[in-house]
Scaffold this active site. Structure first.
Site, PDB file in Angstrom:
ATOM      1  N   SER A 163     -11.730  11.211 -31.352  1.00  8.23           N
ATOM      2  CA  SER A 163     -12.226   9.929 -31.847  1.00  8.23           C
ATOM      3  C   SER A 163     -11.911   8.856 -30.822  1.00  8.23           C
ATOM      4  CB  SER A 163     -11.538   9.576 -33.172  1.00  8.23           C
ATOM      5  OG  SER A 163     -11.740   8.205 -33.480  1.00  8.23           O
TER       6      SER A 163
ATOM      7  N   HIS B 280     -18.679  13.194 -28.038  1.00  5.67           N
ATOM      8  CA  HIS B 280     -19.970  12.598 -27.656  1.00  5.67           C
ATOM      9  C   HIS B 280     -20.688  13.491 -26.640  1.00  5.67           C
ATOM     10  CE1 HIS B 280     -17.469   8.905 -28.662  1.00  5.67           C
ATOM     11  NE2 HIS B 280     -18.510   8.710 -29.449  1.00  5.67           N
TER      12      HIS B 280
ATOM     13  N   VAL C 194     -15.817  18.174 -32.593  1.00  2.39           N
ATOM     14  CA  VAL C 194     -15.050  18.645 -31.435  1.00  2.39           C
ATOM     15  C   VAL C 194     -13.615  18.151 -31.596  1.00  2.39           C
ATOM     16  CG1 VAL C 194     -14.824  18.526 -28.927  1.00  2.39           C
ATOM     17  CG2 VAL C 194     -17.097  18.658 -29.974  1.00  2.39           C
TER      18      VAL C 194
ATOM     19  N   LEU D 189     -16.429   6.968 -24.786  1.00  2.00           N
ATOM     20  CA  LEU D 189     -16.944   8.322 -25.005  1.00  2.00           C
ATOM     21  C   LEU D 189     -15.898   9.385 -24.677  1.00  2.00           C
ATOM     22  CD1 LEU D 189     -20.554   7.893 -23.566  1.00  2.00           C
ATOM     23  CD2 LEU D 189     -19.740   7.520 -25.905  1.00  2.00           C
TER      24      LEU D 189
HETATM   25  P1  AMP Z   1     -19.239   6.695 -32.403  1.00  2.00           P
HETATM   26  O1  AMP Z   1     -19.270   6.339 -30.952  1.00  2.00           O
HETATM   27  O2  AMP Z   1     -17.875   6.866 -32.959  1.00  2.00           O
HETATM   28  O3  AMP Z   1     -20.149   5.827 -33.232  1.00  2.00           O
HETATM   29  O4  AMP Z   1     -19.872   8.149 -32.479  1.00  2.00           O
HETATM   30  C1  AMP Z   1     -21.146   8.429 -31.956  1.00  2.00           C
HETATM   31  C2  AMP Z   1     -21.561   9.805 -32.392  1.00  2.00           C
HETATM   32  O5  AMP Z   1     -20.635  10.766 -31.907  1.00  2.00           O
HETATM   33  C3  AMP Z   1     -21.578   9.955 -33.921  1.00  2.00           C
HETATM   34  O6  AMP Z   1     -22.691  10.735 -34.285  1.00  2.00           O
HETATM   35  C4  AMP Z   1     -20.299  10.673 -34.193  1.00  2.00           C
HETATM   36  O7  AMP Z   1     -20.322  11.446 -35.374  1.00  2.00           O
HETATM   37  C5  AMP Z   1     -20.195  11.573 -32.971  1.00  2.00           C
HETATM   38  N1  AMP Z   1     -18.817  11.999 -32.791  1.00  2.00           N
HETATM   39  C6  AMP Z   1     -17.704  11.218 -32.723  1.00  2.00           C
HETATM   40  N2  AMP Z   1     -16.593  11.969 -32.609  1.00  2.00           N
HETATM   41  C7  AMP Z   1     -17.001  13.264 -32.617  1.00  2.00           C
HETATM   42  C8  AMP Z   1     -16.341  14.526 -32.533  1.00  2.00           C
HETATM   43  N3  AMP Z   1     -15.013  14.602 -32.433  1.00  2.00           N
HETATM   44  N4  AMP Z   1     -17.087  15.648 -32.578  1.00  2.00           N
HETATM   45  C9  AMP Z   1     -18.439  15.582 -32.691  1.00  2.00           C
HETATM   46  N5  AMP Z   1     -19.134  14.427 -32.763  1.00  2.00           N
HETATM   47  C10 AMP Z   1     -18.426  13.281 -32.724  1.00  2.00           C
END
Ligand code: AMP
Length: 277
Positions: free
Chosen positions: A182, A34, A173, A30
């Site tokens: 990411s 997140h 973000v 995270l």
């Molecule tokens: P993940 O852990 O990559 O599956 O992401 C979980 C959630 O966090 C998903 O809804 C993603 O779109 C969101 N998320 C990941 N990176 C970002 C970011 N940089 N800004 C906003 N939301 C994010």
């Protein structure tokens, strides 16, 4: 904050909730992107549940499932600090018992962009999110615009399957220099981290051309590719599509999604902006 490690524990936690539950599904590792979803959920709901599950069903055979970063202790600290009441951390056998054979698919939207280069990816996402929605029974679920196609697909799924919840898409973000946060950024070495900036720079170049009046999609696309191609190891796609249904457009008239995916080294990164929003 509670850590719920079984489906039974989650169900028991859920039956104890009397107010609204906000839900933030994640794969862990995270970061502040997140955290922004968790913070928003904490403002809008009585209780916030985060799930941390690296979902094998959304990874292709040659993707990074095995090396996907796992940082549970730091993740739990971030969830608590951002205002979560509980974190669900199932294992694969709980989510996909032997013989598992039920899948949820959204057609059409999932053939484009990431769906084209990652066959089966969105089927994995829609299936696991349906399972998690059934378990968490949230009033609201929070997703990031960073994964724009995912947010569109899940919004469509919830609407068309009459899921009794609101899907909320939150802004991307970014790091101070503009790179979209990411979990996969931690794969990048210093040179790759520098070159990864080409994704956001290509989007900014397209935004600038759009602001200067360019509406022709091939011209806008080429503007982005000129910035992106020299820096990355492979462009997966750079496309400008209708922001509602991801259909192809020749000219930007309404709202358009400008989305990019590229490999820097072996790391596949994505980013996007909306034009005309
Ligand atoms: P993940 O852990 O990559 O599956 O992401 C979980 C959630 O966090 C998903 O809804 C993603 O779109 C969101 N998320 C990941 N990176 C970002 C970011 N940089 N800004 C906003 N939301 C994010």
């Amino acid at each position: 904050m509670l850590t719920l490690t079984s489906i039974d524990a989650l169900r028991q936690w859920r039956t104890r909730q009397t107010g609204s539950v906000g839900f933030v599904p994640t794969m862990g590792a995270l970061h502040d992107g997140h955290a922004s979803l968790i913070r928003r959920s904490a403002v809008e709901n009585t209780a916030t549940l985060v799930s941390i599950f690296v979902n094998p069903a959304q990874f292709g055979p040659n993707e990074d499932l095995d090396k996907y970063p796992r940082t549970l202790e730091a993740d739990l600290r971030l969830c608590a600090a951002a205002g979560a009441q509980a974190v669900f951390t199932p294992d694969t056998a709980m989510m996909y018992p032997p013989g598992f054979a039920t899948w949820v698919t959204v057609e059409g939207l999932t053939d484009k962009l990431c769906g084209r280069s990652r066959p089966g990816h969105f089927r994995g996402v829609t299936t696991v999110v349906t399972k998690l929605f059934n378990l968490a029974q949230p009033a609201r679920a929070y997703f990031g615009q960073k994964d724009a196609q995912q947010a569109l697909v899940l919004t469509r799924m919830a609407r068309e399957l009459n899921m009794p919840l609101e899907v909320i898409t939150c802004p991307t973000v970014r790091e101070p220099d503009g790179l979209a946060m990411s979990s996969r950024n931690r794969y990048l070495d210093a040179d790759q981290r520098r070159r990864a900036l080409a994704l956001v720079r290509s989007l900014r170049a397209i935004e600038a051309a759009f602001a200067a009046g360019t509406r022709d999609v091939p011209t806008l696309r080429q503007t982005g590719l000129d910035v992106l191609t020299p820096e990355v190891d492979r462009v997966d796609y750079l496309e400008i599509l209708d922001a509602g249904d991801l259909s192809e457009i020749a000219v930007v008239q309404g709202k358009a999604l400008c989305a990019v995916a590229a490999f820097v080294g072996t790391t596949r990164l994505i980013d996007n902006v909306l034009l005309g929003a």
